[in-house]
Design a protein around this motif. Sequence first.
Motif, PDB file in Angstrom:
ATOM      1  N   SER A  36       0.848  -1.201   0.000  1.00  0.00           N
ATOM      2  CA  SER A  36       0.000   0.000   0.000  1.00  0.00           C
ATOM      3  C   SER A  36       0.880   1.247   0.000  1.00  0.00           C
ATOM      4  N   ASP A  37       0.498   2.225  -0.810  1.00  0.00           N
ATOM      5  CA  ASP A  37       1.296   3.455  -0.820  1.00  0.00           C
ATOM      6  C   ASP A  37       0.934   4.364   0.352  1.00  0.00           C
ATOM      7  N   GLU A  38      -0.119   4.023   1.098  1.00  0.00           N
ATOM      8  CA  GLU A  38      -0.431   4.811   2.289  1.00  0.00           C
ATOM      9  C   GLU A  38       0.386   4.255   3.460  1.00  0.00           C
ATOM     10  N   ALA A  39       0.729   5.137   4.400  1.00  0.00           N
ATOM     11  CA  ALA A  39       1.649   4.722   5.467  1.00  0.00           C
ATOM     12  C   ALA A  39       0.934   4.063   6.645  1.00  0.00           C
ATOM     13  N   PRO A  47     -16.762   6.548   6.307  1.00  0.00           N
ATOM     14  CA  PRO A  47     -16.991   7.545   7.367  1.00  0.00           C
ATOM     15  C   PRO A  47     -16.307   8.893   7.100  1.00  0.00           C
ATOM     16  N   LEU A  48     -15.372   8.961   6.144  1.00  0.00           N
ATOM     17  CA  LEU A  48     -14.594  10.194   5.963  1.00  0.00           C
ATOM     18  C   LEU A  48     -15.470  11.403   5.626  1.00  0.00           C
ATOM     19  N   SER A  49     -16.551  11.155   4.854  1.00  0.00           N
ATOM     20  CA  SER A  49     -17.415  12.275   4.457  1.00  0.00           C
ATOM     21  C   SER A  49     -18.598  12.431   5.410  1.00  0.00           C
ATOM     22  N   GLY A  80       3.396   2.285   2.893  1.00  0.00           N
ATOM     23  CA  GLY A  80       4.210   3.417   2.450  1.00  0.00           C
ATOM     24  C   GLY A  80       5.072   3.071   1.238  1.00  0.00           C
ATOM     25  N   THR A  81       4.615   2.125   0.444  1.00  0.00           N
ATOM     26  CA  THR A  81       5.407   1.662  -0.711  1.00  0.00           C
ATOM     27  C   THR A  81       4.555   1.770  -1.965  1.00  0.00           C
ATOM     28  N   ARG A  82       5.055   2.497  -2.948  1.00  0.00           N
ATOM     29  CA  ARG A  82       4.278   2.635  -4.181  1.00  0.00           C
ATOM     30  C   ARG A  82       4.865   1.742  -5.264  1.00  0.00           C
ATOM     31  N   VAL A  83       4.006   0.981  -5.914  1.00  0.00           N
ATOM     32  CA  VAL A  83       4.461   0.153  -7.044  1.00  0.00           C
ATOM     33  C   VAL A  83       4.506   1.034  -8.279  1.00  0.00           C
ATOM     34  N   ARG A  84       5.652   0.998  -8.949  1.00  0.00           N
ATOM     35  CA  ARG A  84       5.865   1.883 -10.102  1.00  0.00           C
ATOM     36  C   ARG A  84       5.594   1.171 -11.429  1.00  0.00           C
ATOM     37  N   GLY A 111      -7.707   0.857  -6.948  1.00  0.00           N
ATOM     38  CA  GLY A 111      -8.795   1.777  -6.627  1.00  0.00           C
ATOM     39  C   GLY A 111      -9.035   2.845  -7.676  1.00  0.00           C
ATOM     40  N   SER A 112      -9.437   4.010  -7.214  1.00  0.00           N
ATOM     41  CA  SER A 112      -9.706   5.101  -8.147  1.00  0.00           C
ATOM     42  C   SER A 112      -9.115   6.396  -7.609  1.00  0.00           C
ATOM     43  N   ILE A 113      -9.082   7.379  -8.477  1.00  0.00           N
ATOM     44  CA  ILE A 113      -8.543   8.690  -8.085  1.00  0.00           C
ATOM     45  C   ILE A 113      -9.581   9.756  -8.399  1.00  0.00           C
ATOM     46  N   ALA A 275      -7.532  -8.606 -11.035  1.00  0.00           N
ATOM     47  CA  ALA A 275      -7.788  -7.224 -10.604  1.00  0.00           C
ATOM     48  C   ALA A 275      -9.179  -7.150  -9.994  1.00  0.00           C
ATOM     49  N   ALA A 276      -9.361  -6.185  -9.072  1.00  0.00           N
ATOM     50  CA  ALA A 276     -10.652  -6.089  -8.371  1.00  0.00           C
ATOM     51  C   ALA A 276     -10.900  -4.683  -7.870  1.00  0.00           C
ATOM     52  N   GLY A 277     -12.182  -4.390  -7.652  1.00  0.00           N
ATOM     53  CA  GLY A 277     -12.581  -3.131  -7.026  1.00  0.00           C
ATOM     54  C   GLY A 277     -12.736  -1.985  -8.011  1.00  0.00           C
TER      55      GLY A 277
HETATM   56  C1  FAD Z   1     -15.044   9.926   1.261  1.00  0.00           C
HETATM   57  C2  FAD Z   1     -15.586   8.665   0.677  1.00  0.00           C
HETATM   58  C3  FAD Z   1     -16.804   8.169   1.137  1.00  0.00           C
HETATM   59  C4  FAD Z   1     -17.323   7.001   0.593  1.00  0.00           C
HETATM   60  N1  FAD Z   1     -18.525   6.530   1.041  1.00  0.00           N
HETATM   61  C5  FAD Z   1     -19.046   5.392   0.533  1.00  0.00           C
HETATM   62  C6  FAD Z   1     -20.275   4.869   1.024  1.00  0.00           C
HETATM   63  O1  FAD Z   1     -20.907   5.437   1.908  1.00  0.00           O
HETATM   64  N2  FAD Z   1     -20.731   3.718   0.490  1.00  0.00           N
HETATM   65  C7  FAD Z   1     -20.073   3.052  -0.503  1.00  0.00           C
HETATM   66  O2  FAD Z   1     -20.553   2.003  -0.972  1.00  0.00           O
HETATM   67  N3  FAD Z   1     -18.890   3.514  -0.996  1.00  0.00           N
HETATM   68  C8  FAD Z   1     -18.373   4.664  -0.493  1.00  0.00           C
HETATM   69  N4  FAD Z   1     -17.191   5.162  -0.974  1.00  0.00           N
HETATM   70  C9  FAD Z   1     -16.528   4.462  -2.090  1.00  0.00           C
HETATM   71  C10 FAD Z   1     -15.643   3.343  -1.578  1.00  0.00           C
HETATM   72  O3  FAD Z   1     -14.839   3.799  -0.507  1.00  0.00           O
HETATM   73  C11 FAD Z   1     -14.768   2.821  -2.708  1.00  0.00           C
HETATM   74  O4  FAD Z   1     -15.631   2.273  -3.695  1.00  0.00           O
HETATM   75  C12 FAD Z   1     -13.794   1.771  -2.227  1.00  0.00           C
HETATM   76  O5  FAD Z   1     -12.892   2.310  -1.294  1.00  0.00           O
HETATM   77  C13 FAD Z   1     -13.009   1.176  -3.390  1.00  0.00           C
HETATM   78  O6  FAD Z   1     -12.137   0.233  -2.873  1.00  0.00           O
HETATM   79  P1  FAD Z   1     -10.809  -0.219  -3.658  1.00  0.00           P
HETATM   80  O7  FAD Z   1     -10.092  -1.151  -2.731  1.00  0.00           O
HETATM   81  O8  FAD Z   1     -11.166  -0.688  -5.007  1.00  0.00           O
HETATM   82  O9  FAD Z   1      -9.972   1.111  -3.856  1.00  0.00           O
HETATM   83  P2  FAD Z   1      -9.424   2.191  -2.811  1.00  0.00           P
HETATM   84  O10 FAD Z   1     -10.240   2.195  -1.564  1.00  0.00           O
HETATM   85  O11 FAD Z   1      -9.285   3.439  -3.594  1.00  0.00           O
HETATM   86  O12 FAD Z   1      -7.996   1.635  -2.425  1.00  0.00           O
HETATM   87  C14 FAD Z   1      -6.935   1.575  -3.343  1.00  0.00           C
HETATM   88  C15 FAD Z   1      -5.646   1.753  -2.585  1.00  0.00           C
HETATM   89  O13 FAD Z   1      -4.556   1.419  -3.439  1.00  0.00           O
HETATM   90  C16 FAD Z   1      -3.526   2.376  -3.272  1.00  0.00           C
HETATM   91  N5  FAD Z   1      -2.683   2.364  -4.481  1.00  0.00           N
HETATM   92  C17 FAD Z   1      -3.028   2.787  -5.720  1.00  0.00           C
HETATM   93  N6  FAD Z   1      -2.007   2.613  -6.583  1.00  0.00           N
HETATM   94  C18 FAD Z   1      -1.002   2.072  -5.880  1.00  0.00           C
HETATM   95  C19 FAD Z   1       0.343   1.673  -6.209  1.00  0.00           C
HETATM   96  N7  FAD Z   1       0.811   1.807  -7.454  1.00  0.00           N
HETATM   97  N8  FAD Z   1       1.133   1.152  -5.233  1.00  0.00           N
HETATM   98  C20 FAD Z   1       0.647   1.000  -3.949  1.00  0.00           C
HETATM   99  N9  FAD Z   1      -0.605   1.357  -3.588  1.00  0.00           N
HETATM  100  C21 FAD Z   1      -1.418   1.889  -4.536  1.00  0.00           C
HETATM  101  C22 FAD Z   1      -4.292   3.669  -3.065  1.00  0.00           C
HETATM  102  O14 FAD Z   1      -3.534   4.687  -2.478  1.00  0.00           O
HETATM  103  C23 FAD Z   1      -5.398   3.180  -2.123  1.00  0.00           C
HETATM  104  O15 FAD Z   1      -4.952   3.175  -0.787  1.00  0.00           O
HETATM  105  C24 FAD Z   1     -16.633   6.316  -0.442  1.00  0.00           C
HETATM  106  C25 FAD Z   1     -15.397   6.830  -0.899  1.00  0.00           C
HETATM  107  C26 FAD Z   1     -14.874   7.985  -0.338  1.00  0.00           C
HETATM  108  C27 FAD Z   1     -13.566   8.526  -0.844  1.00  0.00           C
END
Ligand code: FAD
Length: 408
Positions: A36-39, A47-49, A80-84, A111-113, A275-277
């Motif tokens: 994970s690139d987060e520390a 809950p963040l929003s 705290g490690t990012r895959v390049r 995930g998404s950005i 891949a997932a998510g």
């Molecule tokens: C503020 C907020 C509120 C939300 N509320 C809801 C809700 O109420 N209900 C709901 O259903 N959904 C909600 N969502 C959406 C939900 O959180 C996302 O759909 C979900 O987190 C997606 O999960 P994911 O694991 O696919 O991706 P993410 O949660 O985005 O996780 C991906 C992770 O991979 C890391 N990463 C990316 N690239 C790299 C790399 N190259 N190397 C290392 N690490 C990397 C990222 O930094 C991140 O930590 C909310 C999202 C946010 C931001």
Amino acid sequence: MTDARRIVIVGGGPAGVGAALAARAQDASAEIVLISDEACEPYEKPPLSKAVLIGKAKPHDAPVAGRGGVAAHKVAFQRGTRVRAIDRAARAVVTESGERIPYDALVLASGSINRMLPMFPPGPSLYYLRTAEEALALKAHLDRSRSLLVIGGGLIGLEVAASAAELGVKTTVIEIAPRILARVCDEETSALIHRRHLAHGVDLRIGTAIATLTLLADGRRAVTTKAGDTFAADLIVVGTGVAPDDALAKAAGLAVQDGILVDEHCHTSDPAIFAAGDCTRIPGPNGPVRLENWRHAQEHGAIAGRNAAGGEAAYNTAPSFWSEQYDMYIQGVGWPGAQPSARISRQIGPNAMMLFDLDGARLACAMGINAQRDIAAARRLIERRVPVDIADLTDPAKPLAAMLKAKV
Ligand SMILES: Cc1cc2nc3c(=O)[nH]c(=O)nc-3n(C[C@H](O)[C@H](O)[C@H](O)COP(=O)(O)OP(=O)(O)OC[C@H]3O[C@@H](n4cnc5c(N)ncnc54)[C@H](O)[C@@H]3O)c2cc1C
């Protein structure tokens, strides 16, 4: 040296953690590495929003992998490690620091950005919201503010608006589409949610395009709309949607189409890579679809993890999402995108309703406000493809769970 299969997972969100835990359950001897690139330990984003902004929770109160964290599941957690890059020929990922981590199977859960608006670069008093760090910075600013401008009437924008209104911050939401939540739900549900925001004093401006953004001398921000109105506020939050983080996959030559293309087993176009998510585009009954929901990410990640560890599971769950705004618990379940053959509403009470989209005699998807029990039943009706009776759906006295018992 060990002969154990090594599964490397990129991304510490619910999909990545779901993959790690499911891979562990599938193969007790596998070596599992979560990067994970987060520390920090993976945390819940929903809950963040909401609870975090109104001060009822801290971002790290609910670790995704449970109290003991990821390591308690015999998963090596490289934080705290990012895959390049991905070296597919050598089956290794390469980190930003140049370390090569070999894999037998790789799961991409990046995930998404946030989609950034060029007119709104993040900066002093201008926020986007995705991470715990961003939520804490936004919370600190909100606590000392009297006014907020939210750009975007989607789920995140409206949750932030609801939280701010609950804190007594004067809030305006600007949405370019003719209604809020246009990508998320039907007109009726959207209108009901709109009314609840108005009742809480939020100024909702739909069908409104922005022309300019200015930083005022007193540090506040002001936007001018194309219609010539000006709105000034202590801070701005932009919630204009997300894009899949599929750059790694694209650079490695995997099949990508606004999201990494996967089949129902979470296979990408490379048999060693899953891949997932949020980062994926998955097969749905109406064609490939992107989903951006917590529960989907967790369950989809679990399928990818199981299969990366040698399983053959298929993803056949009806996707679902929820949102919380004021006293509304908003939920959706089923496959979006179909043109419904009929749309039926069910009035459960003054603040509770459901809306069903039918595909012939079956439910395609359902929306609910304060209807948790019925949504859970609707999910099972959708997954089991149980034929439903329109009169029964309309009548709140007829529990949906009973339809399930009667007809399965
Ligand atoms: C503020 C907020 C509120 C939300 N509320 C809801 C809700 O109420 N209900 C709901 O259903 N959904 C909600 N969502 C959406 C939900 O959180 C996302 O759909 C979900 O987190 C997606 O999960 P994911 O694991 O696919 O991706 P993410 O949660 O985005 O996780 C991906 C992770 O991979 C890391 N990463 C990316 N690239 C790299 C790399 N190259 N190397 C290392 N690490 C990397 C990222 O930094 C991140 O930590 C909310 C999202 C946010 C931001």
